[in-house]
Design a protein around this motif. Structure first.
Motif, PDB file in Angstrom:
ATOM      1  N   GLY A 184       0.799  -1.212   0.000  1.00  0.00           N
ATOM      2  CA  GLY A 184       0.000   0.000   0.000  1.00  0.00           C
ATOM      3  C   GLY A 184       0.836   1.267   0.000  1.00  0.00           C
ATOM      4  O   GLY A 184       0.549   2.218  -0.732  1.00  0.00           O
ATOM      5  N   THR A 185       1.876   1.311   0.824  1.00  0.00           N
ATOM      6  CA  THR A 185       2.664   2.542   0.920  1.00  0.00           C
ATOM      7  C   THR A 185       3.603   2.713  -0.270  1.00  0.00           C
ATOM      8  O   THR A 185       3.819   3.833  -0.736  1.00  0.00           O
ATOM      9  CB  THR A 185       3.466   2.571   2.230  1.00  0.00           C
ATOM     10  N   ALA A 186       4.167   1.608  -0.778  1.00  0.00           N
ATOM     11  CA  ALA A 186       5.018   1.714  -1.971  1.00  0.00           C
ATOM     12  C   ALA A 186       4.186   2.118  -3.181  1.00  0.00           C
ATOM     13  O   ALA A 186       4.559   3.020  -3.944  1.00  0.00           O
ATOM     14  CB  ALA A 186       5.736   0.391  -2.238  1.00  0.00           C
ATOM     15  N   ALA A 187       3.025   1.473  -3.357  1.00  0.00           N
ATOM     16  CA  ALA A 187       2.141   1.847  -4.463  1.00  0.00           C
ATOM     17  C   ALA A 187       1.604   3.256  -4.276  1.00  0.00           C
ATOM     18  O   ALA A 187       1.386   3.981  -5.253  1.00  0.00           O
ATOM     19  CB  ALA A 187       0.982   0.854  -4.567  1.00  0.00           C
ATOM     20  N   GLY A 188       1.399   3.677  -3.019  1.00  0.00           N
ATOM     21  CA  GLY A 188       0.936   5.033  -2.749  1.00  0.00           C
ATOM     22  C   GLY A 188       1.943   6.078  -3.207  1.00  0.00           C
ATOM     23  O   GLY A 188       1.562   7.105  -3.781  1.00  0.00           O
ATOM     24  N   ALA A 189       3.219   5.831  -2.968  1.00  0.00           N
ATOM     25  CA  ALA A 189       4.258   6.756  -3.429  1.00  0.00           C
ATOM     26  C   ALA A 189       4.277   6.810  -4.952  1.00  0.00           C
ATOM     27  O   ALA A 189       4.383   7.890  -5.550  1.00  0.00           O
ATOM     28  CB  ALA A 189       5.616   6.323  -2.885  1.00  0.00           C
ATOM     29  N   LEU A 190       4.177   5.654  -5.589  1.00  0.00           N
ATOM     30  CA  LEU A 190       4.150   5.620  -7.057  1.00  0.00           C
ATOM     31  C   LEU A 190       2.914   6.341  -7.590  1.00  0.00           C
ATOM     32  O   LEU A 190       2.974   7.056  -8.600  1.00  0.00           O
ATOM     33  CB  LEU A 190       4.166   4.170  -7.541  1.00  0.00           C
ATOM     34  N   LEU A 191       1.794   6.173  -6.894  1.00  0.00           N
ATOM     35  CA  LEU A 191       0.554   6.828  -7.302  1.00  0.00           C
ATOM     36  C   LEU A 191       0.685   8.347  -7.217  1.00  0.00           C
ATOM     37  O   LEU A 191       0.202   9.075  -8.078  1.00  0.00           O
ATOM     38  CB  LEU A 191      -0.597   6.343  -6.418  1.00  0.00           C
ATOM     39  N   GLY A 192       1.339   8.831  -6.167  1.00  0.00           N
ATOM     40  CA  GLY A 192       1.543  10.261  -6.029  1.00  0.00           C
ATOM     41  C   GLY A 192       2.315  10.845  -7.197  1.00  0.00           C
ATOM     42  O   GLY A 192       2.162  12.026  -7.535  1.00  0.00           O
ATOM     43  N   ALA A 193       3.141  10.023  -7.831  1.00  0.00           N
ATOM     44  CA  ALA A 193       3.905  10.452  -9.001  1.00  0.00           C
ATOM     45  C   ALA A 193       3.141  10.247 -10.298  1.00  0.00           C
ATOM     46  O   ALA A 193       3.607  10.670 -11.362  1.00  0.00           O
ATOM     47  CB  ALA A 193       5.231   9.686  -9.057  1.00  0.00           C
ATOM     48  N   GLY A 194       2.003   9.566 -10.235  1.00  0.00           N
ATOM     49  CA  GLY A 194       1.262   9.251 -11.453  1.00  0.00           C
ATOM     50  C   GLY A 194       1.749   7.988 -12.134  1.00  0.00           C
ATOM     51  O   GLY A 194       1.358   7.696 -13.269  1.00  0.00           O
ATOM     52  N   ASP A 195       2.588   7.197 -11.463  1.00  0.00           N
ATOM     53  CA  ASP A 195       3.153   5.970 -12.036  1.00  0.00           C
ATOM     54  C   ASP A 195       2.286   4.792 -11.598  1.00  0.00           C
ATOM     55  O   ASP A 195       2.483   4.227 -10.523  1.00  0.00           O
ATOM     56  CB  ASP A 195       4.593   5.793 -11.552  1.00  0.00           C
ATOM     57  N   THR A 196       1.310   4.405 -12.414  1.00  0.00           N
ATOM     58  CA  THR A 196       0.338   3.383 -12.007  1.00  0.00           C
ATOM     59  C   THR A 196       0.372   2.117 -12.852  1.00  0.00           C
ATOM     60  O   THR A 196      -0.280   1.135 -12.494  1.00  0.00           O
ATOM     61  CB  THR A 196      -1.089   3.965 -12.065  1.00  0.00           C
ATOM     62  N   ARG A 197       1.111   2.122 -13.944  1.00  0.00           N
ATOM     63  CA  ARG A 197       1.056   0.972 -14.851  1.00  0.00           C
ATOM     64  C   ARG A 197       1.738  -0.256 -14.276  1.00  0.00           C
ATOM     65  O   ARG A 197       1.173  -1.362 -14.269  1.00  0.00           O
ATOM     66  CB  ARG A 197       1.661   1.352 -16.204  1.00  0.00           C
ATOM     67  N   TRP A 198       2.949  -0.101 -13.775  1.00  0.00           N
ATOM     68  CA  TRP A 198       3.654  -1.275 -13.249  1.00  0.00           C
ATOM     69  C   TRP A 198       3.055  -1.803 -11.951  1.00  0.00           C
ATOM     70  O   TRP A 198       3.032  -3.022 -11.725  1.00  0.00           O
ATOM     71  CB  TRP A 198       5.147  -0.974 -13.104  1.00  0.00           C
ATOM     72  N   PRO A 199       2.534  -0.941 -11.061  1.00  0.00           N
ATOM     73  CA  PRO A 199       1.815  -1.490  -9.901  1.00  0.00           C
ATOM     74  C   PRO A 199       0.617  -2.342 -10.305  1.00  0.00           C
ATOM     75  O   PRO A 199       0.279  -3.318  -9.626  1.00  0.00           O
ATOM     76  CB  PRO A 199       1.379  -0.227  -9.145  1.00  0.00           C
ATOM     77  N   PHE A 200      -0.033  -2.002 -11.426  1.00  0.00           N
ATOM     78  CA  PHE A 200      -1.113  -2.829 -11.954  1.00  0.00           C
ATOM     79  C   PHE A 200      -0.589  -4.213 -12.329  1.00  0.00           C
ATOM     80  O   PHE A 200      -1.186  -5.241 -11.982  1.00  0.00           O
ATOM     81  CB  PHE A 200      -1.735  -2.122 -13.161  1.00  0.00           C
ATOM     82  N   VAL A 201       0.547  -4.244 -13.004  1.00  0.00           N
ATOM     83  CA  VAL A 201       1.154  -5.527 -13.382  1.00  0.00           C
ATOM     84  C   VAL A 201       1.522  -6.324 -12.134  1.00  0.00           C
ATOM     85  O   VAL A 201       1.319  -7.545 -12.062  1.00  0.00           O
ATOM     86  CB  VAL A 201       2.393  -5.294 -14.269  1.00  0.00           C
ATOM     87  N   ALA A 202       2.055  -5.629 -11.123  1.00  0.00           N
ATOM     88  CA  ALA A 202       2.441  -6.299  -9.878  1.00  0.00           C
ATOM     89  C   ALA A 202       1.233  -6.954  -9.214  1.00  0.00           C
ATOM     90  O   ALA A 202       1.316  -8.082  -8.704  1.00  0.00           O
ATOM     91  CB  ALA A 202       3.085  -5.296  -8.922  1.00  0.00           C
ATOM     92  N   SER A 203       0.103  -6.250  -9.227  1.00  0.00           N
ATOM     93  CA  SER A 203      -1.113  -6.804  -8.633  1.00  0.00           C
ATOM     94  C   SER A 203      -1.584  -8.037  -9.393  1.00  0.00           C
ATOM     95  O   SER A 203      -1.985  -9.046  -8.792  1.00  0.00           O
ATOM     96  CB  SER A 203      -2.209  -5.734  -8.619  1.00  0.00           C
ATOM     97  N   LEU A 204      -1.547  -7.973 -10.724  1.00  0.00           N
ATOM     98  CA  LEU A 204      -1.938  -9.124 -11.533  1.00  0.00           C
ATOM     99  C   LEU A 204      -1.062 -10.330 -11.237  1.00  0.00           C
ATOM    100  O   LEU A 204      -1.559 -11.454 -11.056  1.00  0.00           O
ATOM    101  CB  LEU A 204      -1.844  -8.768 -13.018  1.00  0.00           C
ATOM    102  N   LEU A 205       0.245 -10.120 -11.190  1.00  0.00           N
ATOM    103  CA  LEU A 205       1.171 -11.234 -10.954  1.00  0.00           C
ATOM    104  C   LEU A 205       0.927 -11.857  -9.581  1.00  0.00           C
ATOM    105  O   LEU A 205       0.827 -13.086  -9.448  1.00  0.00           O
ATOM    106  CB  LEU A 205       2.615 -10.738 -11.058  1.00  0.00           C
ATOM    107  N   GLY A 206       0.844 -11.025  -8.563  1.00  0.00           N
ATOM    108  CA  GLY A 206       0.694 -11.553  -7.211  1.00  0.00           C
ATOM    109  C   GLY A 206      -0.578 -12.347  -7.023  1.00  0.00           C
ATOM    110  O   GLY A 206      -0.574 -13.409  -6.392  1.00  0.00           O
TER     111      GLY A 206
END
Length: 470
Positions: A388-410
């Motif tokens: 949540g906190t790592a993805a939150g930092a990425l979200l604050g930057a507008g970087d959402t594509r790879w966290p989506f991939v991470a969620s799919l893989l997990g």
């Protein structure tokens, strides 16, 4: 010296978070954590009350219906993720009018998403619950809940937009008062309707719908720029007004560019529950109930992420909007460390109490099964904290594509296959335990690695106010 100062000093000495950064994080996070616990407690309390009033089949039916409600929440969180990213960066860059346009666009999109979902829940409640392998009694209870909770879908999506707007401008207190008060109202109404009027599962759904609608009205008052008097709640500094434009193509394009992968990430988290529930149903309603109890307790623990992940998104986004990339990175790293410590502590508290906690939801014959799910869920929540906190930092930057991939893989390359092994090997229910762990630790590890690479700083430069056309 206050208690907060003592905690800040201790965390600083341990190398977890600098004392100077702890205060802004605390100021943003604690109201959101209270809000998160309050919101997560609604379904948890409903589950416990339905279990007492109706029994295991009612608990199982509610589990199936709540899976669909969770998809709605995840859809809203994904859209609101794009909202907080753009609002925080534009607000941090002094572009309040652009931030207000982001909110207007988000509200319009939320309404467009919500209306078809409301219609589907009302028209197809029984077939939707039946898809998950519910027993006849559980099917009946789940269908009733889905029909009566349907109107709350629109309210919830708008509430999430308003909540993330307040977070993006650094005011989580107003949201806490509105959402926390709504959660209390939800529990009180559900109790009266379930036990006082004997409405069972329908009472739980009606309580949720009424309370969610009240929260919408309260937040709407501030979102249009009106004050709350002496309540300590503030009008939004980026109000939604009838004056001025409602649609900016470039901002809507940015909003969807950020939100769609985040919606995908959130939906991946929510949709995986359906096959997992189907697998649990193959072991009978007792396992379905135990599985849902474990998930609800884990969701309650994950209330911490409502504060820390949004603090990460807001602070990282605001510092990036101001052009201070190094400070944004320092805040993101510190909040990830803080979340890890907090979740380890909560898991250590819950695991020894797993049996009495499970006893609040199920009868004595089912306690042992439910307690195991509670304990495994608590351990798996540590992965949620990192994710949540790592993805939150990425979200604050507008970087959402790879966290989506991470969620799919997990969830689909690791957790779901692990659960499926329980159907075809002697692993049995143990496959569901393993799925609990993999669905949080795998995306958590990937998102932490993505944060450490620092590429999100370059991504954020496309969305800052300085990048807007003149």
């Amino acid at each position: 010296m206050t208690a907060a100062d003592l905690v800040a000093g201790a965390l600083d000495r341990l190398g977890i978070i600098d004392a100077g950064r702890f205060r802004p994080v605390l100021d943003l996070a604690w109201p959101r954590i209270v809000t998160g616990f309050a919101i997560m407690s609604k379904q948890t309390a409903d589950l416990a009350m339905v279990g007492i009033a109706v029994g295991t089949t009612g608990t199982a039916g509610l589990a199936f219906a709540l899976a669909y409600w969770e998809v709605v929440t995840m859809l809203g969180l994904g859209l609101a993720g794009g909202t907080v990213s753009l609002v925080s960066q534009n607000y941090g860059g002094g572009e309040n009018e652009r931030a207000s346009l982001v909110v207007k666009g988000s509200c319009l999109i939320a309404i467009a998403f919500a209306l078809p979902v409301v219609a589907a829940f009302i028209a197809f409640a029984e077939p939707l619950i039946g898809l998950l392998g519910a027993s006849p009694a559980s099917l009946r209870h789940g269908s009733v809940y889905l029909v009566f909770v349907a109107p709350a879908v629109l309210f919830e999506l708008l509430n999430l937009i308003a909540s993330r707007t307040y977070t993006g401008v650094g005011d989580p207190f107003t949201e806490m008062m509105a959402r926390g008060g709504g959660a209390i109202l939800n529990v009180v109404l559900s109790a009266v309707l379930i036990f006082g009027l004997g409405l069972g599962v329908a009472g739980a759904a009606i309580g949720t719908t009424i309370a969610t609608g009240v929260v919408t009205l309260v937040l709407a008052w501030g979102m249009v720029g009106r004050g709350y008097g002496r309540l300590g709640m503030a009008p939004s500094p980026v109000p939604v007004t009838l004056a001025g434009p409602w649609f900016d193509p470039s901002l809507v394009r940015q909003l969807m560019e950020i939100s769609l992968p985040e919606i995908g990430r959130r939906l991946a988290e929510g949709v995986v529950v359906f096959p997992l529930l189907w697998i649990a149903a193959s072991f009978g309603p007792v396992i379905v109930a135990a599985f849902e109890v474990g998930r609800r307790v884990r969701s309650l623990i994950n209330g911490v992420n409502w504060g820390l992940s949004l603090a990460s998104s807001s602070l990282v986004g605001q510092y990036l909007g101001a052009g201070e990339e190094e400070e944004a990175g320092a805040y993101g790293a510190a909040i990830i460390r803080l979340a890890t410590v907090a979740y380890v502590g909560l898991a250590a508290l819950v695991v020894p109490l797993a049996t009495p906690i499970a006893g609040l939801f199920v009868g004595s014959d089912e306690v042992a099964r439910a307690a195991t799910f509670v304990a495994v869920g608590a351990v798996s929540s540590i992965g949620f904290g990192i994710d949540g906190t790592a993805a939150g930092a990425l979200l604050g930057a507008g970087d959402t594509r790879w966290p989506f991939v991470a969620s799919l893989l997990g969830r689909y390359a690791f957790a779901l296959p692990a659960a499926t092994l329980g159907l075809i090997t002697p692993l049995g229910v143990g496959g569901l335990y393993l799925a609990f762990l993999l669905e949080t630790y795998v995306p958590g590890g990937i998102n932490y690695w993505l944060f450490r690479t620092g590429r999100w700083k370059a991504v954020s430069r496309r969305y800052r106010p300085s990048s807007a056309p003149d």
